[in-house]
Design a protein around this motif. Structure first.
Motif, mmCIF file in Angstrom:
data_model
loop_
_atom_site.group_PDB
_atom_site.id
_atom_site.type_symbol
_atom_site.label_atom_id
_atom_site.label_comp_id
_atom_site.label_asym_id
_atom_site.label_seq_id
_atom_site.Cartn_x
_atom_site.Cartn_y
_atom_site.Cartn_z
ATOM 1 N N VAL A 382 18.324 0.777 39.966
ATOM 2 C CA VAL A 382 17.043 0.208 39.514
ATOM 3 C C VAL A 382 16.017 1.333 39.297
ATOM 4 O O VAL A 382 15.865 2.213 40.148
ATOM 5 C CB VAL A 382 16.516 -0.822 40.550
ATOM 6 C CG1 VAL A 382 15.167 -1.373 40.135
ATOM 7 C CG2 VAL A 382 17.524 -1.951 40.733
ATOM 8 N N SER A 383 15.320 1.291 38.167
ATOM 9 C CA SER A 383 14.385 2.375 37.846
ATOM 10 C C SER A 383 13.139 2.316 38.734
ATOM 11 O O SER A 383 12.815 1.266 39.306
ATOM 12 C CB SER A 383 13.943 2.261 36.385
ATOM 13 O OG SER A 383 13.116 1.110 36.256
ATOM 14 N N HIS A 384 12.452 3.429 38.807
ATOM 15 C CA HIS A 384 11.233 3.480 39.604
ATOM 16 C C HIS A 384 10.185 2.516 39.053
ATOM 17 O O HIS A 384 9.486 1.842 39.802
ATOM 18 C CB HIS A 384 10.686 4.910 39.643
ATOM 19 C CG HIS A 384 9.561 5.072 40.616
ATOM 20 N ND1 HIS A 384 9.770 5.259 41.965
ATOM 21 C CD2 HIS A 384 8.219 5.021 40.453
ATOM 22 C CE1 HIS A 384 8.610 5.322 42.586
ATOM 23 N NE2 HIS A 384 7.646 5.184 41.688
ATOM 24 N N GLU A 385 10.109 2.431 37.715
ATOM 25 C CA GLU A 385 9.134 1.528 37.072
ATOM 26 C C GLU A 385 9.376 0.086 37.506
ATOM 27 O O GLU A 385 8.444 -0.659 37.793
ATOM 28 C CB GLU A 385 9.237 1.594 35.538
ATOM 29 C CG GLU A 385 8.776 2.898 34.901
ATOM 30 C CD GLU A 385 9.685 4.071 35.223
ATOM 31 O OE1 GLU A 385 10.921 3.893 35.290
ATOM 32 O OE2 GLU A 385 9.144 5.186 35.448
ATOM 33 N N GLU A 386 10.666 -0.286 37.540
ATOM 34 C CA GLU A 386 11.020 -1.644 37.929
ATOM 35 C C GLU A 386 10.626 -1.889 39.396
ATOM 36 O O GLU A 386 10.038 -2.918 39.737
ATOM 37 C CB GLU A 386 12.542 -1.829 37.727
ATOM 38 C CG GLU A 386 13.084 -3.205 38.062
ATOM 39 C CD GLU A 386 12.617 -4.300 37.109
ATOM 40 O OE1 GLU A 386 11.921 -3.987 36.126
ATOM 41 O OE2 GLU A 386 12.934 -5.474 37.367
ATOM 42 N N LYS A 387 10.905 -0.900 40.240
ATOM 43 C CA LYS A 387 10.554 -1.038 41.666
ATOM 44 C C LYS A 387 9.032 -1.152 41.828
ATOM 45 O O LYS A 387 8.539 -1.887 42.674
ATOM 46 C CB LYS A 387 11.085 0.157 42.464
ATOM 47 C CG LYS A 387 12.593 0.193 42.567
ATOM 48 C CD LYS A 387 13.068 1.412 43.363
ATOM 49 C CE LYS A 387 14.588 1.494 43.351
ATOM 50 N NZ LYS A 387 15.097 2.619 44.145
ATOM 51 N N ALA A 388 8.316 -0.402 41.016
ATOM 52 C CA ALA A 388 6.848 -0.438 41.099
ATOM 53 C C ALA A 388 6.348 -1.832 40.701
ATOM 54 O O ALA A 388 5.365 -2.342 41.246
ATOM 55 C CB ALA A 388 6.243 0.635 40.196
ATOM 56 N N ARG A 389 7.047 -2.445 39.750
ATOM 57 C CA ARG A 389 6.668 -3.801 39.335
ATOM 58 C C ARG A 389 6.903 -4.791 40.483
ATOM 59 O O ARG A 389 6.074 -5.648 40.774
ATOM 60 C CB ARG A 389 7.494 -4.187 38.096
ATOM 61 C CG ARG A 389 6.774 -5.088 37.110
ATOM 62 C CD ARG A 389 7.675 -5.463 35.930
ATOM 63 N NE ARG A 389 8.973 -5.993 36.316
ATOM 64 C CZ ARG A 389 9.181 -7.189 36.866
ATOM 65 N NH1 ARG A 389 8.160 -8.000 37.089
ATOM 66 N NH2 ARG A 389 10.404 -7.576 37.195
ATOM 67 N N TRP A 390 8.041 -4.653 41.159
ATOM 68 C CA TRP A 390 8.324 -5.508 42.319
ATOM 69 C C TRP A 390 7.233 -5.320 43.374
ATOM 70 O O TRP A 390 6.732 -6.273 43.963
ATOM 71 C CB TRP A 390 9.672 -5.151 42.971
ATOM 72 C CG TRP A 390 10.889 -5.339 42.115
ATOM 73 C CD1 TRP A 390 10.927 -5.813 40.826
ATOM 74 C CD2 TRP A 390 12.241 -5.069 42.489
ATOM 75 N NE1 TRP A 390 12.220 -5.832 40.374
ATOM 76 C CE2 TRP A 390 13.055 -5.384 41.376
ATOM 77 C CE3 TRP A 390 12.858 -4.587 43.631
ATOM 78 C CZ2 TRP A 390 14.448 -5.225 41.387
ATOM 79 C CZ3 TRP A 390 14.248 -4.434 43.658
ATOM 80 C CH2 TRP A 390 15.030 -4.756 42.550
ATOM 81 N N MET A 391 6.895 -4.063 43.577
ATOM 82 C CA MET A 391 5.867 -3.751 44.578
ATOM 83 C C MET A 391 4.553 -4.452 44.232
ATOM 84 O O MET A 391 3.874 -4.999 45.102
ATOM 85 C CB MET A 391 5.664 -2.228 44.641
ATOM 86 C CG MET A 391 4.573 -1.779 45.570
ATOM 87 S SD MET A 391 4.930 -2.220 47.266
ATOM 88 C CE MET A 391 5.601 -0.697 47.858
ATOM 89 N N GLY A 392 4.196 -4.446 42.941
ATOM 90 C CA GLY A 392 2.968 -5.106 42.494
ATOM 91 C C GLY A 392 2.990 -6.580 42.875
ATOM 92 O O GLY A 392 1.994 -7.149 43.355
#
Ligand code: SAH
Ligand code: SF4
Ligand code: F3S
Length: 469
Positions: A382-392
């Protein structure tokens, strides 16, 4: 090494501190030497820095907040995530100019980062102006290290050596006058697969019960009102001591000390958070109604790969038991988003758990690979961008939960400890369950308890008025 050799070692360090008084005075150009200590990372590091500062004072140094006027600069570093390490490298880079202006400046790096081979090598190669590097296991030898660094004229690197001992009675400069840290154990044996701490802090070892209790007593008589017992996993306190005292017993004994104070602790590992511990908190007014119980992730598959050794069900059982036994309990937690191989569906199990428990606040982290840990070798698609979206998504959910919780406190009265001035005429106070309340009042009240009625909740900021002292 037995108790006697520990004692001899400390006497040896004490003699060196005496000798250093003159040496450092001369080195600073016939004036009192000035030292700057900066701490990164967790409270364990803060507590270590208090020892380093204590020893610097014993060597005759004055402490400063301004690194431009320092003769000695020490950075106590944290290795827990890449971001923490990057900050240290950035800040060490900035010291180059200072060293150029003042060639006698001694720059020392210590703490968790330094216990990693590749980091020590990088510093050796890329930061030639760093004169001293030492790890977490040799803090008690700090005087000798400083002595060798200033008299030897060459760079000194001392790390990677864990003798498993607990060194008591080091000099201590506490940062706070009414809030204080009290380490009860060091190291960690849990080896969660993502975590660097056991690799850089060594094996778990507990301080003797007597040492902890007598330090707590002296803190109470010195006026400390809020004492936090520290350890990476306080629930395994006492293992290997043969004193027959577990963490709940220790907590009870600290609370039994005469005086008006609060005691809290961190961190509790859910795998061995006991009902006895919860009952002890519930039964005792001085033990804060606050439990920091990191769950990390809501999916059983991921928890297993993290080597956390509890299930979501076990976590919920202990969290629900705590909530049922302790009125007004504040539950806080750490969460990792995007552990290698975690799917969106598994992340949603984390969201569900958050909705169910309703934490007061969360410390949230995107997974950061650490060299030498098993998780760093796991596939991580999973990309960092995707993880950042989950975090949001997670943060949005938590904000609404925190806001709801704060709104529920309006109209109630709590005993609070007044901690600091927020701005002109406004004070920040903390409830026993670790929530900040803004109050109107004079600065003289800082460091004392009072009662406050909560009058307003704006999102998660509470305002209140003092009703009684
Ligand atoms: N001993 C404590 C935690 C100490 S580290 C405990 O077990 O609860 C503090 C927090 O940092 C951890 O709880 C975890 O959430 C986070 N953390 C540790 N290693 C990490 C990593 N590699 N990436 C992201 N977060 C991490
Ligand atoms: Fe790291 Fe796990 Fe130990 Fe906490 S219990 S310090 S997360 S290894
Ligand atoms: Fe960081 Fe070391 Fe603490 S790695 S979180 S300072 S134990």
């Amino acid at each position: 090494m037995g108790d006697n050799s520990v004692k001899t070692e400390l006497e040896h360090q004490k003699a060196i501190m005496e000798e250093l008084k003159d040496i450092l005075y001369l080195r600073a150009g016939n004036k009192q030497p000035v030292a700057f200590v900066r701490t990164y990372g967790c409270q364990q590091n803060v507590a270590d820095s208090e020892k380093i500062k204590g020893m610097l004072e014993e060597m005759g140094c004055a402490l400063t907040e301004d690194k431009n006027e320092a003769d000695i600069i020490i950075f106590n570093t944290c290795a827990v995530r890449e971001h923490a390490e990057d900050r240290v490298f950035g800040n060490v880079g900035q010291l180059k100019e200072l060293k150029k202006k003042k060639p006698s400046l001694l720059i020392g790096l210590c703490g968790c980062m330094m216990e990693q081979e590749h980091i020590a090598k990088k510093i050796q190669k890329s930061f030639p102006y760093v004169g001293l590097v030492f790890g977490t296991h040799v803090i008690h030898k700090f005087p000798e290290l400083i002595y060798n660094a200033v008299t030897g004229g060459k760079r000194l690197i001392e790390r990677g050596y864990d003798d498993g001992q607990v060194y008591e009675n080091l000099p201590l400069h506490r940062d706070g006058s009414f809030k204080g840290w009290l380490p009860i154990m060091y190291g960690c044996d849990n080896f969660c697969t993502y975590c660097i701490v056991p690799h850089v802090r060594g094996r778990e070892r507990s301080r003797r019960r007597n040492s902890v209790i007598s330090e707590a007593r002296s803190m109470v008589s010195a006026g400390y009102k809020d004492i936090t017992l520290l350890g990476q996993n306080v629930n395994s306190y006492g293992k290997g001591l043969d004193e027959g005292v577990d963490f709940a017993d220790l907590l009870q004994q600290v609370a039994d000390i005469d005086g008006d104070f609060w005691v809290r602790f961190m961190t509790s590992h859910p795998k061995d958070a006991s009902k006895k511990l919860i009952d002890t908190i519930a039964a005792n007014d001085k033990i804060c109604n606050h439990l920091h119980l990191p769950f990390q992730c809501g999916s059983n598959r991921v928890l297993k790969h993290m080597n956390r050794r509890y299930t979501r069900e076990k976590y919920l059982e202990i969290a629900n038991y705590a909530k049922s036994m302790i009125p007004d309990l504040s539950l806080t937690s750490d969460v990792i988003v995007g552990f290698p191989g975690e799917t969106y569906e598994e992340f949603c199990e984390t969201l569900e758990l958050i909705k169910e428990v309703k934490f007061t606040s969360l410390f949230t982290f995107i997974y950061s690979p650490r060299v030498g840990t098993p998780a760093a070798k796991m596939p991580d698609p999973v990309s960092h961008e995707e993880k950042a979206r989950w975090m949001g998504e997670l943060l949005k959910l938590q904000e609404s939960i925190a806001a709801e919780r704060c709104a529920g406190m309006v109209g109630k009265t709590y005993r609070v400890l007044i901690e600091e001035q927020a701005r002109e005429g406004v004070l920040n106070a903390r409830t026993q369950n670790n929530i900040i309340v803004e109050l109107q009042g004079p600065q003289e009240l800082i460091g004392s308890f009072c009662y406050a009625e909560i009058t307003e909740a704006r999102n998660w900021i509470l305002r209140g008025k003092i009703t009684d002292l």
